[in-house]
Scaffold this motif. Structure first.
Motif, mmCIF file in Angstrom:
data_model
loop_
_atom_site.group_PDB
_atom_site.id
_atom_site.type_symbol
_atom_site.label_atom_id
_atom_site.label_comp_id
_atom_site.label_asym_id
_atom_site.label_seq_id
_atom_site.Cartn_x
_atom_site.Cartn_y
_atom_site.Cartn_z
ATOM 1 N N UNK A 136 18.045 -80.344 -1.436
ATOM 2 C CA UNK A 136 16.806 -81.329 -1.509
ATOM 3 C C UNK A 136 17.576 -82.737 -0.844
ATOM 4 N N UNK A 137 18.908 -82.813 -1.325
ATOM 5 C CA UNK A 137 19.429 -84.048 -0.678
ATOM 6 C C UNK A 137 19.555 -83.925 0.791
ATOM 7 N N UNK A 138 20.183 -82.970 1.272
ATOM 8 C CA UNK A 138 20.173 -82.838 2.709
ATOM 9 C C UNK A 138 18.794 -82.590 3.410
ATOM 10 N N UNK A 139 17.843 -82.322 2.794
ATOM 11 C CA UNK A 139 16.503 -82.371 3.431
ATOM 12 C C UNK A 139 15.943 -83.790 3.622
ATOM 13 N N UNK A 140 16.327 -84.434 2.497
ATOM 14 C CA UNK A 140 15.703 -86.263 2.288
ATOM 15 C C UNK A 140 16.790 -86.773 3.482
ATOM 16 N N UNK A 141 17.925 -86.249 3.616
ATOM 17 C CA UNK A 141 18.892 -86.988 4.563
ATOM 18 C C UNK A 141 18.594 -86.859 6.171
ATOM 19 N N UNK A 142 18.126 -85.499 6.464
ATOM 20 C CA UNK A 142 18.177 -85.281 7.838
ATOM 21 C C UNK A 142 16.827 -84.729 8.285
ATOM 22 N N UNK A 143 15.584 -84.729 7.554
ATOM 23 C CA UNK A 143 14.285 -84.169 7.947
ATOM 24 C C UNK A 143 14.158 -85.043 9.287
ATOM 25 N N UNK A 144 13.636 -84.457 10.331
ATOM 26 C CA UNK A 144 13.000 -85.056 11.439
ATOM 27 C C UNK A 144 11.804 -85.920 11.051
#
Lengths: 494, 494
Positions: free
Chosen positions: B265-273
């Motif tokens: 989740x953290x990764x997606x919030x950080x890097x979602x286009x």
């Protein structure tokens, strides 16, 4: 047994209260012959105080005044200050046959209503045993020619969204043919990616309004403020004719304008990068500013969509239920083939869409939700349909509308700085003001004089009275209107 | 005067009918002590005949049987054939306090209800003078800590869509700062193009369900068939923990699984286009198959969304209104800071979302529609909230749920080929079957034995009884359940 005793007690209290209401009603609920405004302006202090209280819980900034719906009657709305206004706006075009209409009150007080309210079924899974009968007695009685089935929903946006879903599933089935879903479709759809979540469009028209949930809003083109900051599907927009008034004076120009719009529609259907499943159109663009087109234009839209094998959805959310002089406005087009779906809400007091059997998806449960409409609202719709039929209200709309138009047109000459482009069908009438500021001033002055009216588009005043409006109500309106027009002239053009 | 006389007549007829209903009710509405099935199987011939008739007007292929809601009472639903079933499915988890509950019937029969049904206001423009008071007496009585305001809508999808709109408008305001809309925004939005119609996302979780209109459906990840062929926004999906049962046996694995999900989740919030305005999550994934996560996981979701300045919407459409043992399921998480919005529908019998004042858009009329909810449904919600409080039903749910769980767990040992992963909170319980075919067989046999139950996900059986379920009802269920399990064993594993 405890339950039984409690039931007896509560129902007997309700019975007593109903008798009391009936007594009070007899004393009070007589439609007045004219408005009375007891405060300096509308809203008055009681409305303002109620709105301040409500503002702690909800956004009230769009509120005009606070209604007292126990006291409102017929064509007159009573507000929290005791002002009584002739209502020609009718809860954004959604009161059909008068406040506290006796037949609607009776339907609302019927024991079947109480049972329906207390036991809300999931109509797609455990439908009520009298549901088919109720559909027959309500929506089926007024279903448009060629559309046998009715999908019940919660409101107008909901009706349009579910019609859009029917359209895109129909498109996919046509394209897919007999093969089942591919593994790629089944996997990609869970990530909202093609081909499972396809790029497919609903076409709409400039300044059309089709609701404000995400799918409906992608088809809405009324105002930037309705759409700003909200993601939208990249769906195309075709031009809607911009007619000039009076229509008889500009016949040639208007015909050319409509022809041009149809050619552009044909071009978009031919070449849009995203395939188009359906086009949606209002018979009269309502929120967009009461914009009309000829029956011939709409026949052209049907012909061209047919040629391109694109479905046609007619959005009768605001035009439906009699106000334009036919029960559905699109009846006036005399289409050679019917639209594929017709959506409704507002004055029907229940929402949904009529459709052909072809609009039912191949698999069950795909165009689906928990409640799928609401029995109490269908019971109200049944009473509305009966009331319209018994009192010949569609005919009355034609007569009252013609009378109103006849008296509005000279005002557009005499007060041409304020009133232009008088137009409409039935009592679904409108005119334009020179600016949105003048319109705001006019609407406020009318409320202060005891007539509640609304705007549409940027500078248009729309009439959305009930079907029960009579010539006597029109006379009441005309007196106040002339007085307000004189005030505006005295102020701006002395 | 004609109107007055008609009003008197109709209301007096209604009063008489109500008295008759009250008499009939006293004779009939006593909750039975056990189910009776008089047909060979459910649906019986009367249900089938009613469905054939209804199929001419609506798609009935998902219907299980036809209900007789005049005769249904308490925890028992009566069908068109006169079968009386213990209802543990409750109109897809949406009946809170029993069929024909006396307090709900009384609210439904109250004269205020009739006036509310007969005079539906546009609540954002002409709110009723008792609307603030009604909000106080219904939703405000149960508002989650930290969320002062309530936005009323029509149903669960609607609640989620309008919460999404609040979220994306909040995001845009934050990004835009004090400047107004640009000309480019005002123009591009009418063509559904950036920057006016921005690329901004609502994040949801694998197997989450948030409704089926276009915006809500873009966040729904429950089943391919819910989504196929329907355009969706390219919004991201984060993993929801896949816990192993029993929880105490797999404590370490489950903790690792949840940690992994939070990291993703953290990764997606950080890097979602696409920028993300909000995340939406269910306390228990309901349609997705009764999937649970720990309070710690949800605290992690709140912590991480806060870190990324992303709003958190808790979808309590199915978990809300007491069934999990607290009025709102998310109360059990003990969050350090509240969610930004909590959506509700189903058992509240009225829909909407609670929110902070920050969720109100800067300009009026932007998160808006004609009706903005429905007073009759708020009157029903008021009665539900009062009934839950007076009878201590949330406490009862805890006691009944614990009793039920205690008896289900040994059955999962004894009948382990059919019943696994028994789990849940309050009476919001579930177990898994080995296959969807076995589940279908079990649910059909249970209906034939007089217990109505539903599935969720691919192979899960979900319990969604009313809050009024008692140990006596559980005993009735357990007897039939064991009998059905024996039948399944005899057939498949003789």
């Amino acid at each position: 047994m405890a339950l039984t005793r409690l039931t007896r007690t509560t129902l007997s209290i309700a019975t007593r209260q109903l008798r009391q209401l009936s007594t009070r009603t007899m004393a009070q609920l007589v439609e007045p012959t004219e408005p009375t405004v007891v405060t300096d302006s509308v809203p008055g202090p009681a409305s303002k105080s109620a709105l301040r209280k409500l503002a702690k819980l909800q956004d009230t900034r769009a509120a005009l005044f606070v209604g007292d719906y126990t006291k409102s009657v017929g064509n007159y709305i009573v507000d929290a200050d005791g002002n009584t206004l002739l209502d020609m706006y009718c809860q954004i075009a959604s009161i059909p046959v008068g406040y506290n209409n006796p037949r609607i009150l009776a339907a609302a007080s019927d024991p079947h209503m109480a049972v329906a309210l207390a036991n809300r079924p999931a109509l797609g899974v455990f439908p009520a045993n009298d549901w088919a009968r109720l559909l027959e007695d309500s929506f089926v009685k007024v279903r448009p020619a060629g559309l046998d089935m009715v999908f019940t929903t919660a409101h107008g946006s909901d009706a349009n969204e579910l019609a859009f879903k029917a359209a895109v599933m129909h498109y996919a089935r046509k394209k897919r043919g007999v093969r089942g879903f591919t593994e790629e479709e089944l996997v990609s759809v869970m990530d909202n990616k093609t081909p499972g979540s396809p790029e497919v469009a609903i076409l709409s028209f400039s300044l059309g309004f089709h609701g404000r949930t995400f799918g409906a809003l992608s088809a809405t083109r009324s105002k930037a403020l309705h759409k700003l900051d909200i993601p939208a599907f990249k769906w195309p927009r075709a031009p809607f004719p911009q007619l000039r008034y009076p229509l008889d004076k500009y016949e040639a120009e208007n015909a050319a304008e409509e022809k041009q719009c149809l050619e552009e529609l044909d071009q978009i259907l031919r070449s849009n990068p995203m395939p188009i499943a359906a086009a949606i159109i209002e018979p009269i663009q309502s929120e967009g500013g009461d914009r009309h087109a000829s029956a011939e234009f709409f026949r052209g839209v049907r012909r061209i969509t047919k040629e391109h094998d694109v479905l046609l959805i007619v959005d009768e959310v605001q035009t439906g239920c009699g106000a334009t002089g036919t029960f559905w406005a699109h009846e006036q087009w005399e289409l050679p083939t019917p639209p594929d779906m017709v959506t409704f809400s507002k004055k029907m007091q229940a929402a949904g869409f009529f459709h052909t059997r072809e609009m039912v998806p191949e698999q069950p449960g795909r165009n689906f939700n928990t409640w799928l409409g609401d029995i109490p609202r269908a019971l109200i719709a049944k009473a509305i349909v009966a009331e319209v039929a018994e009192h010949g209200l569609v005919k009355q709309v034609n007569e009252t509308g013609a009378y109103m138009l006849k008296h509005l047109k000279p005002l557009a000459v005499r007060y041409h700085r304020v009133v232009t482009n008088v137009r409409g069908q039935g009592t679904f009438l409108a005119f334009d003001c020179p600016t949105s500021e003048i319109r705001a001033e006019l609407l406020q002055l009318m409320r202060n004089e005891g007539v509640n009216m609304g705007g549409s588009g940027e500078e248009t005043v729309r009439f959305r009275p009930m079907l029960t409006l009579t010539k006597a109500h029109v006379n009441v309106f005309l007196t106040r209107f002339q007085s307000v027009l004189n005030k505006l002239y005295q102020k701006h053009w002395p």
